[in-house]
Design a protein around this motif. Structure first.
Motif, short mmCIF file in Angstrom:
data_model
loop_
_atom_site.label_atom_id
_atom_site.label_comp_id
_atom_site.label_asym_id
_atom_site.label_seq_id
_atom_site.Cartn_x
_atom_site.Cartn_y
_atom_site.Cartn_z
N HIS B 33 1.24 -1.29 0.19
CA HIS B 33 -0.14 0.10 -0.36
C HIS B 33 0.89 1.52 -0.43
O HIS B 33 2.28 0.90 0.36
N TYR B 35 1.24 5.73 0.64
CA TYR B 35 0.30 6.64 1.07
C TYR B 35 0.99 8.21 0.35
O TYR B 35 2.61 7.90 0.11
N GLN B 37 2.49 12.35 1.43
CA GLN B 37 2.47 12.97 2.53
C GLN B 37 3.09 14.46 1.58
O GLN B 37 4.58 14.72 1.49
N PRO B 43 -0.93 11.87 5.60
CA PRO B 43 -0.70 11.52 4.59
C PRO B 43 -1.70 10.73 4.40
O PRO B 43 -3.49 10.61 4.59
N TYR B 86 4.87 6.84 0.93
CA TYR B 86 6.11 5.64 2.39
C TYR B 86 5.11 4.16 1.18
O TYR B 86 3.77 4.35 0.90
N GLN B 88 3.73 0.24 2.74
CA GLN B 88 3.21 -0.49 3.67
C GLN B 88 3.57 -1.64 3.09
O GLN B 88 1.73 -2.30 2.79
N TRP B 90 1.43 -5.54 5.85
CA TRP B 90 1.13 -6.26 7.40
C TRP B 90 1.63 -7.53 6.93
O TRP B 90 1.77 -7.77 5.76
N TYR B 98 1.98 -3.50 11.03
CA TYR B 98 2.35 -2.69 10.35
C TYR B 98 3.33 -2.34 10.07
O TYR B 98 4.13 -1.43 10.67
N PHE B 100 6.08 -0.02 8.07
CA PHE B 100 6.27 1.68 6.57
C PHE B 100 6.96 1.30 6.62
O PHE B 100 8.31 1.15 6.93
N THR B 102 10.75 3.30 4.26
CA THR B 102 11.58 4.34 4.68
C THR B 102 11.43 5.65 4.15
O THR B 102 11.53 6.84 4.21
#
Lengths: 120, 109
Positions: B33, B35, B37, B43, B86, B88, B90, B98, B100, B102
């Motif tokens: 996934h 994001y 920001q 995010p 970012y 991510q 699971w 979770y 993330f 870097t």
């Protein structure tokens, strides 16, 4: 529309405590897993805790385990984190975030965050 | 614990294509996934489950995942795409599920 609004941040001395809140609206809060995620100044995202819909399942990152306690009040549509024994390295923006209804595996909505500064 | 590695920065000219990588051990077997920001903002999810887009996210954002690398591709880059990104995942084998990446700063030249 979905809204997550964090509050409770501020300046606290090392060793002190703070309780953050996240007020949810625009969705059925009691149906969703929720998490707290933080971001130190100029740094990346760090997940710190999540709580199941009933509160029966809770996980913490090692960095906060034993010091932070996540909780929720479904009647008040609110998520909380009690932060004790705070350290300088806990200084960060703290976000609450929602995992979508059909998946625990990512976050579909985030709040705007609340800043916690730990300093003497 | 699972580690996700991203390049610190990517630069791209307007109208060109930006590719942001996310490296992890056999990441192709995970759902990734992404994001976005922007400075001073929270995010925003732009891609989930490797390649799906939430409603409201432009088709210019796409994702792929295979082997040890997942990639977020931004086509026809605009100035407004300048942000940190970012990845991510699971990590089902962990009680810190979770994870993330870097983070990658995308600069539009």
């Amino acid at each position: 529309q979905v809204q997550l609004v964090e509050s409770g941040g501020g300046l606290v001395k090392p060793g002190g405590s703070l309780r953050l809140s996240c007020a949810a609206s625009g969705f059925t809060f009691s149906d969703y897993y929720m998490s707290w995620i933080r971001q130190a100044p100029g740094k990346g995202l760090e997940w710190i805790s999540y709580i199941s819909v009933s509160g029966s399942t809770i996980y913490y990152a090692d960095s906060v385990k034993g010091r932070f306690t996540i909780s929720r009040d479904n009647a008040k549509n609110s998520l909380y984190v009690q932060m004790n024994t705070l350290r300088a390295e806990d200084t960060a923006i703290y976000y609450c975030a929602r995992a979508p209804l059909n998946s625990l595996y990512y976050f579909d909505y985030w709040g705007q965050g609340t800043l916690v500064t730990v300093s003497s | 614990s699972y580690v996700l590695t991203q390049p610190p920065s990517v630069s791209v000219a307007p109208g060109q294509t930006a590719r942001i990588t996310c490296g992890g051990n056999n990441i192709g077997s995970e759902s990734v996934h992404w994001y976005q920001q922007k400075p001073g903002q929270a995010p925003v999810l732009v891609v989930y489950d490797d390649s799906d887009r939430p409603s409201g996210i432009p088709e210019r954002f796409s994702g792929s995942n295979s082997g040890n690398t997942a990639t977020l591709t931004i086509s026809r880059v605009e100035a407004g795409d300048e942000a940190d990104y970012y990845c991510q995942v699971w990590d089902s084998s962990s009680d810190h599920p979770y994870v993330f990446g870097t983070g990658t700063k995308v600069t539009v030249l």
